[in-house]
Motif scaffolding. Structure first.
Motif, mmCIF file in Angstrom:
data_model
loop_
_atom_site.group_PDB
_atom_site.id
_atom_site.type_symbol
_atom_site.label_atom_id
_atom_site.label_comp_id
_atom_site.label_asym_id
_atom_site.label_seq_id
_atom_site.Cartn_x
_atom_site.Cartn_y
_atom_site.Cartn_z
ATOM 1 N N GLU A 100 0.928 -1.054 0.005
ATOM 2 C CA GLU A 100 0.023 -0.001 -0.103
ATOM 3 C C GLU A 100 0.994 1.338 0.140
ATOM 4 O O GLU A 100 1.972 1.113 0.434
ATOM 5 C CB GLU A 100 -1.006 0.096 1.257
ATOM 6 N N GLY A 101 0.324 2.431 -0.576
ATOM 7 C CA GLY A 101 0.792 3.667 -0.575
ATOM 8 C C GLY A 101 -0.182 4.455 0.003
ATOM 9 O O GLY A 101 -1.466 3.934 0.369
ATOM 10 N N PRO A 106 5.384 9.170 2.559
ATOM 11 C CA PRO A 106 6.089 9.137 1.459
ATOM 12 C C PRO A 106 6.794 7.709 1.136
ATOM 13 O O PRO A 106 7.652 7.703 0.256
ATOM 14 C CB PRO A 106 7.261 10.031 1.800
ATOM 15 N N LEU A 107 6.281 6.824 1.818
ATOM 16 C CA LEU A 107 6.843 5.231 1.591
ATOM 17 C C LEU A 107 5.435 4.245 1.379
ATOM 18 O O LEU A 107 4.406 4.691 1.792
ATOM 19 C CB LEU A 107 7.342 4.616 2.849
ATOM 20 N N ARG A 108 5.885 3.098 0.621
ATOM 21 C CA ARG A 108 5.058 1.973 0.502
ATOM 22 C C ARG A 108 5.273 1.049 1.580
ATOM 23 O O ARG A 108 6.693 0.888 1.707
ATOM 24 C CB ARG A 108 4.852 1.750 -0.896
ATOM 25 N N THR A 161 9.619 -4.250 4.971
ATOM 26 C CA THR A 161 9.086 -3.855 3.394
ATOM 27 C C THR A 161 8.824 -2.535 2.841
ATOM 28 O O THR A 161 8.669 -2.331 2.011
ATOM 29 C CB THR A 161 7.808 -4.722 3.257
ATOM 30 N N LEU A 162 8.839 -1.615 4.108
ATOM 31 C CA LEU A 162 8.903 -0.191 3.735
ATOM 32 C C LEU A 162 10.029 0.184 2.878
ATOM 33 O O LEU A 162 10.975 -0.148 2.624
ATOM 34 C CB LEU A 162 9.105 0.709 4.934
ATOM 35 N N CYS A 163 9.476 0.993 1.664
ATOM 36 C CA CYS A 163 9.930 1.387 0.390
ATOM 37 C C CYS A 163 9.596 2.580 -0.185
ATOM 38 O O CYS A 163 8.458 2.971 0.042
ATOM 39 C CB CYS A 163 9.694 0.123 -0.371
ATOM 40 N N THR A 164 10.452 3.432 -0.523
ATOM 41 C CA THR A 164 10.294 4.456 -1.456
ATOM 42 C C THR A 164 9.502 4.193 -2.765
ATOM 43 O O THR A 164 9.511 3.063 -3.302
ATOM 44 C CB THR A 164 11.582 5.383 -1.871
#
Ligand code: ZN
Length: 189
Positions: A100-101, A106-108, A161-164
């Motif tokens: 999800e975003g 500012p992260l997914r 799993t946090l990711c730009t």
């Protein structure tokens, strides 16, 4: 109708449990104005949904709409839905991991969501609706209703799993779309 600023993570309004809208106030200029602004702001930002907390209004109102969304090209279409005082009922134990975003973060990240829901809400004319939601659409409802309780994806996501968005596109998008497409096909069959 106004495109409003969207609160980012750290804004206190995102951590407030929003107040129920008395049904007698749904027709008021204040509530109708919040609804108009939510729709304009969601569309301007290419969001799939927006909760009132995200524009600094702590009332239990969300809007959802998906049609050819460049932020979420894999999402099934959802017609514009205005939901006042939405309540979710989880129907069974089936879950799915959705990447999800959020327009306020500012992260997914990967979030575990229930697959099958019953949703009860009032529309902007004060009519009550009871609908079932499944799969990615159910995930969208859970995401937006989390906002009304002051909950963000960073609270629910597996931190590893946090990711730009840029790194998601580069490294994770294809695998996620393949996984979720299989899931959508499976639930649709
Ligand atoms: Zn969000």
């Amino acid at each position: 109708m106004t495109v409003r600023d969207i609160c980012s993570i750290g804004h206190p309004a995102l951590r407030v449990e929003a107040a129920c809208v008395p049904p007698s106030e749904i027709a008021s200029d204040r509530v109708q104005g919040i609804i108009d602004d939510l729709i304009d702001t969601m569309r301007h930002a290419n969001g799939a949904g927006l909760a009132a907390n995200q524009i600094g209004e702590t009332a239990r109102i969300v809007v959802i709409e998906v049609n050819d969304n460049p932020r979420y090209p894999y999402k099934p279409p959802i017609p514009l839905t205005v939901a006042v005082n939405p309540e979710l009922e989880v129907l069974d134990d089936e879950t799915v991991v959705i990447n999800e975003g959020c327009l306020s973060v500012p992260l997914r990240g990967d979030v575990v969501r229930s697959v099958n829901l019953r949703v009860r809400y009032f529309d902007r004319d004060g009519n009550e609706h009871r609908v079932k939601a499944r799969g990615l659409a159910a995930g969208t409802w859970q995401h937006e209703c989390d906002h009304l309780d002051g909950v963000l994806i960073t609270d629910r996501a597996d931190p590893s799993t946090l990711c730009t968005w840029e790194e998601f596109e580069r490294h994770h998008r294809d695998a996620f779309i393949e996984r979720i497409s299989r899931f959508v096909e499976r639930v649709g069959s």
